[in-house]
Design a protein around this motif. Structure first.
Motif, PDB file in Angstrom:
ATOM      1  N   ARG A   1       0.834  -1.203   0.000  1.00  0.00           N
ATOM      2  CA  ARG A   1       0.000   0.000   0.000  1.00  0.00           C
ATOM      3  C   ARG A   1       0.866   1.249   0.000  1.00  0.00           C
ATOM      4  N   TRP A   2       0.253   2.326  -0.425  1.00  0.00           N
ATOM      5  CA  TRP A   2       0.907   3.630  -0.359  1.00  0.00           C
ATOM      6  C   TRP A   2       0.641   4.211   1.032  1.00  0.00           C
ATOM      7  N   VAL A   3       1.453   3.813   1.981  1.00  0.00           N
ATOM      8  CA  VAL A   3       1.326   4.273   3.361  1.00  0.00           C
ATOM      9  C   VAL A   3       2.647   4.914   3.756  1.00  0.00           C
ATOM     10  N   ASN A   4       2.616   6.228   3.930  1.00  0.00           N
ATOM     11  CA  ASN A   4       3.853   6.950   4.225  1.00  0.00           C
ATOM     12  C   ASN A   4       3.566   8.142   5.135  1.00  0.00           C
ATOM     13  N   GLY A   5       2.929   7.863   6.266  1.00  0.00           N
ATOM     14  CA  GLY A   5       2.628   8.934   7.209  1.00  0.00           C
ATOM     15  C   GLY A   5       1.744  10.009   6.611  1.00  0.00           C
ATOM     16  N   SER A   6       2.203  11.243   6.678  1.00  0.00           N
ATOM     17  CA  SER A   6       1.415  12.374   6.192  1.00  0.00           C
ATOM     18  C   SER A   6       1.404  12.473   4.674  1.00  0.00           C
ATOM     19  N   ASP A   7       2.185  11.633   4.007  1.00  0.00           N
ATOM     20  CA  ASP A   7       2.222  11.665   2.537  1.00  0.00           C
ATOM     21  C   ASP A   7       1.577  10.435   1.914  1.00  0.00           C
ATOM     22  N   GLY A   8       0.934   9.598   2.720  1.00  0.00           N
ATOM     23  CA  GLY A   8       0.292   8.393   2.196  1.00  0.00           C
ATOM     24  C   GLY A   8      -1.049   8.673   1.557  1.00  0.00           C
ATOM     25  N   ILE A   9      -1.636   7.621   1.006  1.00  0.00           N
ATOM     26  CA  ILE A   9      -2.896   7.792   0.282  1.00  0.00           C
ATOM     27  C   ILE A   9      -4.038   8.197   1.205  1.00  0.00           C
ATOM     28  N   ASP A  10      -4.000   7.723   2.450  1.00  0.00           N
ATOM     29  CA  ASP A  10      -5.069   8.111   3.384  1.00  0.00           C
ATOM     30  C   ASP A  10      -4.993   9.594   3.720  1.00  0.00           C
ATOM     31  N   ALA A  11      -3.760  10.093   3.899  1.00  0.00           N
ATOM     32  CA  ALA A  11      -3.595  11.516   4.222  1.00  0.00           C
ATOM     33  C   ALA A  11      -3.901  12.402   3.023  1.00  0.00           C
ATOM     34  N   ARG A  12      -3.684  11.892   1.815  1.00  0.00           N
ATOM     35  CA  ARG A  12      -3.894  12.684   0.597  1.00  0.00           C
ATOM     36  C   ARG A  12      -5.238  12.403  -0.071  1.00  0.00           C
ATOM     37  N   ALA A  13      -6.086  11.640   0.587  1.00  0.00           N
ATOM     38  CA  ALA A  13      -7.340  11.202  -0.038  1.00  0.00           C
ATOM     39  C   ALA A  13      -8.200  12.368  -0.509  1.00  0.00           C
ATOM     40  N   THR A  14      -8.330  13.392   0.316  1.00  0.00           N
ATOM     41  CA  THR A  14      -9.161  14.542  -0.060  1.00  0.00           C
ATOM     42  C   THR A  14      -8.588  15.264  -1.275  1.00  0.00           C
ATOM     43  N   SER A  15      -7.282  15.443  -1.298  1.00  0.00           N
ATOM     44  CA  SER A  15      -6.646  16.101  -2.447  1.00  0.00           C
ATOM     45  C   SER A  15      -6.753  15.250  -3.701  1.00  0.00           C
ATOM     46  N   LEU A  16      -6.820  13.940  -3.523  1.00  0.00           N
ATOM     47  CA  LEU A  16      -6.947  13.039  -4.659  1.00  0.00           C
ATOM     48  C   LEU A  16      -8.385  12.950  -5.176  1.00  0.00           C
ATOM     49  N   GLY A  17      -9.318  13.538  -4.433  1.00  0.00           N
ATOM     50  CA  GLY A  17     -10.694  13.593  -4.928  1.00  0.00           C
ATOM     51  C   GLY A  17     -11.746  12.964  -4.055  1.00  0.00           C
ATOM     52  N   ARG A  18     -11.361  12.340  -2.929  1.00  0.00           N
ATOM     53  CA  ARG A  18     -12.373  11.694  -2.083  1.00  0.00           C
ATOM     54  C   ARG A  18     -13.256  12.752  -1.421  1.00  0.00           C
TER      55      ARG A  18
END
Length: 227
Positions: free
Chosen positions: A81-98
């Motif tokens: 998974r793309w898990v990298n603290g504040s730069d992971g997919i969960d942290a960037r989800a809103t910017s990615l469109g969620r």
């Protein structure tokens, strides 16, 4: 009176004999269907779109993966998974469109520059980490990206053209669900050879960079993020 009746009968017979076949009405036959006129006329249907003007497609436009789909696709293709603290997919989800369902109620699936930027960051993280781990793994069956490479792989310039192409076809199926072939496969094979040469010349200890570069290129390709 008799003469008048005979004259009327002769006129009726002559009229019936002069009818055309279309005018004659025969007895109705059980089970016989009457012909039905075709309701469609020439020009009722519009012409199909030109495939060459739509990248070979005449169907619906391609759709970008949602954040959840992207997360699952990266895990399936790369092996992590793309898990990298504040730069992971969960942290960037809103910017990615969620959608956050506070200010935004529907997910944005437009392929914009913000999405492309964060996806490239994520690709670098997962691909570099996965390539480094696979370089240390001698058992090909336990590897994801380099499963077709020899048990212990070193200088990738020593791979035969057949081995390079096998590697590319295998990974293109993993990332895109469609194998590289033809001239495109040849171009990717040249790209692989160029990356292997540069990595070996710069620093043999960074041979995993070749695998990472190929992974990043396939993960950021539009065929990976659209369906």
């Amino acid at each position: 009176m008799r003469r008048w009746l005979m004259t009327a009968a002769l006129l009726a017979l002559s009229t019936g004999c002069n009818k055309t076949p279309e005018e004659k009405v025969g007895p109705t036959v059980d089970g016989q269907l009457e012909p039905v006129a075709n309701p469609h006329q020439p020009g009722d249907f519009g012409e199909l779109p030109d495939p060459e003007a739509q990248n070979g497609s005449v169907g619906r436009a391609a759709r970008r993966l949602t954040v959840s789909q992207l997360d699952a696709a990266i895990l399936e293709a790369v092996g992590r998974r793309w898990v990298n603290g504040s730069d992971g997919i969960d942290a960037r989800a809103t910017s990615l469109g969620r959608a956050d369902f506070a200010l935004v109620s529907s997910e944005n699936t437009e392929p914009n520059l913000v999405f492309a930027k964060f996806l490239e960051d994520g690709a670098r993280f997962v691909c570099i980490a996965q390539a480094a781990d696979e370089l240390k793994q001698a058992d090909p069956t336990k590897r994801t990206l380099s499963r077709t490479l020899p048990g212990t792989w070193g200088d990738l310039r020593t791979l035969t053209d057949a081995q390079v192409r096998e590697f590319l076809v295998y990974n293109s199926l993993r990332f895109w669900g469609a194998p590289l072939e033809g001239d495109e496969l040849t171009k990717w094979a040249g790209f692989f050879t160029q990356a292997a040469t540069r990595a070996e010349t710069a620093n043999p200890k960074r041979r995993a960079d070749v695998l990472a570069v190929m992974c990043i290129a396939m993960l950021t390709d539009q065929r990976f993020i659209t369906y």
